[in-house]
Design a protein around this motif. Structure first.
Motif, mmCIF file in Angstrom:
data_model
loop_
_atom_site.group_PDB
_atom_site.id
_atom_site.type_symbol
_atom_site.label_atom_id
_atom_site.label_comp_id
_atom_site.label_asym_id
_atom_site.label_seq_id
_atom_site.Cartn_x
_atom_site.Cartn_y
_atom_site.Cartn_z
ATOM 1 N N LEU A 25 32.284 101.154 30.528
ATOM 2 C CA LEU A 25 33.721 101.013 30.801
ATOM 3 C C LEU A 25 34.525 100.968 29.498
ATOM 4 N N ILE A 26 33.965 100.382 28.460
ATOM 5 C CA ILE A 26 34.602 100.422 27.143
ATOM 6 C C ILE A 26 34.709 101.874 26.687
ATOM 7 N N LEU A 27 33.659 102.643 26.888
ATOM 8 C CA LEU A 27 33.693 104.059 26.516
ATOM 9 C C LEU A 27 34.696 104.831 27.367
ATOM 10 N N ARG A 28 34.800 104.489 28.649
ATOM 11 C CA ARG A 28 35.807 105.116 29.510
ATOM 12 C C ARG A 28 37.204 104.900 28.925
ATOM 13 N N GLU A 29 37.475 103.666 28.494
ATOM 14 C CA GLU A 29 38.775 103.348 27.910
ATOM 15 C C GLU A 29 38.983 104.099 26.592
ATOM 16 N N VAL A 31 37.671 107.013 25.749
ATOM 17 C CA VAL A 31 37.933 108.407 26.107
ATOM 18 C C VAL A 31 39.382 108.573 26.559
ATOM 19 N N ALA A 32 39.915 107.568 27.237
ATOM 20 C CA ALA A 32 41.301 107.617 27.727
ATOM 21 C C ALA A 32 42.322 107.314 26.622
ATOM 22 N N GLY A 33 41.855 106.988 25.418
ATOM 23 C CA GLY A 33 42.760 106.797 24.297
ATOM 24 C C GLY A 33 42.829 105.405 23.705
ATOM 25 N N ALA A 34 42.172 104.427 24.322
ATOM 26 C CA ALA A 34 42.171 103.076 23.738
ATOM 27 C C ALA A 34 41.394 103.096 22.423
ATOM 28 N N SER A 35 41.898 102.365 21.447
ATOM 29 C CA SER A 35 41.181 102.277 20.176
ATOM 30 C C SER A 35 41.261 100.877 19.573
ATOM 31 N N ARG A 36 42.145 100.054 20.092
ATOM 32 C CA ARG A 36 42.335 98.717 19.536
ATOM 33 C C ARG A 36 41.757 97.662 20.469
ATOM 34 N N PHE A 37 41.291 96.585 19.855
ATOM 35 C CA PHE A 37 40.683 95.489 20.599
ATOM 36 C C PHE A 37 41.585 95.061 21.759
ATOM 37 N N SER A 38 42.872 94.895 21.474
ATOM 38 C CA SER A 38 43.804 94.426 22.511
ATOM 39 C C SER A 38 43.925 95.429 23.658
ATOM 40 N N GLN A 39 43.823 96.705 23.359
ATOM 41 C CA GLN A 39 43.881 97.725 24.416
ATOM 42 C C GLN A 39 42.658 97.648 25.321
ATOM 43 N N LEU A 44 40.532 96.216 30.514
ATOM 44 C CA LEU A 44 39.312 95.814 31.223
ATOM 45 C C LEU A 44 39.307 94.372 31.707
ATOM 46 N N GLY A 45 40.091 93.498 31.081
ATOM 47 C CA GLY A 45 40.031 92.083 31.427
ATOM 48 C C GLY A 45 38.704 91.455 31.023
ATOM 49 N N ILE A 46 38.127 91.933 29.950
ATOM 50 C CA ILE A 46 36.818 91.503 29.466
ATOM 51 C C ILE A 46 36.983 90.308 28.515
ATOM 52 N N ALA A 47 36.029 89.408 28.529
ATOM 53 C CA ALA A 47 36.057 88.248 27.624
ATOM 54 C C ALA A 47 35.955 88.729 26.176
ATOM 55 N N GLY A 86 29.768 109.659 20.406
ATOM 56 C CA GLY A 86 30.540 109.025 21.469
ATOM 57 C C GLY A 86 31.211 110.041 22.371
ATOM 58 N N ARG A 87 31.785 111.096 21.774
ATOM 59 C CA ARG A 87 32.429 112.142 22.580
ATOM 60 C C ARG A 87 31.418 112.882 23.455
ATOM 61 N N GLU A 88 30.180 112.999 22.989
ATOM 62 C CA GLU A 88 29.142 113.655 23.788
ATOM 63 C C GLU A 88 28.846 112.878 25.073
ATOM 64 N N LEU A 89 29.191 111.597 25.106
ATOM 65 C CA LEU A 89 28.951 110.784 26.302
ATOM 66 C C LEU A 89 29.958 111.063 27.410
ATOM 67 N N LEU A 90 30.980 111.868 27.141
ATOM 68 C CA LEU A 90 31.945 112.212 28.182
ATOM 69 C C LEU A 90 31.248 112.823 29.391
ATOM 70 N N VAL A 91 30.280 113.676 29.157
ATOM 71 C CA VAL A 91 29.582 114.309 30.284
ATOM 72 C C VAL A 91 28.817 113.266 31.105
ATOM 73 N N VAL A 92 28.290 112.234 30.457
ATOM 74 C CA VAL A 92 27.596 111.153 31.168
ATOM 75 C C VAL A 92 28.596 110.372 32.020
ATOM 76 N N LEU A 93 29.730 110.022 31.424
ATOM 77 C CA LEU A 93 30.752 109.277 32.160
ATOM 78 C C LEU A 93 31.262 110.075 33.356
ATOM 79 N N LEU A 94 31.501 111.364 33.152
ATOM 80 C CA LEU A 94 32.019 112.178 34.247
ATOM 81 C C LEU A 94 30.959 112.436 35.312
ATOM 82 N N ALA A 95 29.689 112.476 34.923
ATOM 83 C CA ALA A 95 28.624 112.594 35.931
ATOM 84 C C ALA A 95 28.585 111.335 36.797
ATOM 85 N N LEU A 96 28.755 110.166 36.187
ATOM 86 C CA LEU A 96 28.815 108.918 36.958
ATOM 87 C C LEU A 96 30.030 108.903 37.868
ATOM 88 N N GLN A 97 31.161 109.373 37.356
ATOM 89 C CA GLN A 97 32.376 109.431 38.163
ATOM 90 C C GLN A 97 32.184 110.384 39.342
#
Length: 153
Positions: A25-29, A31-39, A44-47, A86-97
């Motif tokens: 889910l961190i990788l999903r974020e 890929v969607a453009g998040a790059s900062r801890f706060s984003q 995600l609402g993660i601890a 990390g970008r190569e994992l896009l295909v893994v994320l989209l296969a899960l989706q």
């Protein structure tokens, strides 16, 4: 930090880096453009301690790159950018989706559509041979090598 299992199985080694809760889910974020801890936190609402641990693992195994930045008048912080690995994992994320949309559909429909850029033509994740030709799932053969994990004799 996660430990990559000393295992000939690439799936087991990959899960050593990617298999902890929240990591994909961190990788999903990312890929969607998040790059900062706060984003990542707000998306995600993660601890914070869990997020720190997962980001450190992804940096350690070169899935993300840690890059310093500083806003005017603020302390120095880090952003986290996808590496080529990390970008190569896009295909893994989209296969899960794709699998989730098919087998665990959301009543309102999918949250993301996969399309060819600039068109409405759908894209699916599949198998492609070395010539760029799609291969039907039933025609993909898995051939065990001498390195295949053998357990229990």
């Amino acid at each position: 930090m996660s430990k990559i299992p000393n295992d000939s199985c690439a799936i087991a080694r990959s899960l050593g880096v990617l298999g902890e809760r929240w990591t994909l889910l961190i990788l999903r974020e990312a890929v969607a453009g998040a790059s900062r801890f706060s984003q990542f936190r707000s998306g995600l609402g993660i601890a914070p301690d869990v997020l720190t641990s997962r980001l450190n693992t992804l940096v350690e195994y070169k899935v993300l790159e840690k890059v310093p930045y500083q806003e005017p008048g603020e302390r120095a912080r880090s952003s986290y950018l996808l590496t080529d690995a990390g970008r190569e994992l896009l295909v893994v994320l989209l296969a899960l989706q794709q699998w989730g949309d098919k087998h665990l559909p959301w009543p309102e429909g999918p949250s993301i559509l996969r399309q060819v850029e600039g068109t409405e033509r759908p894209v699916h994740v599949g198998f492609v041979d070395d010539r760029g030709v799609e291969v039907e799932e039933g025609r993909v053969e898995l051939v065990r090598t001498a390195a295949y994990p053998r357990r229990g004799g």
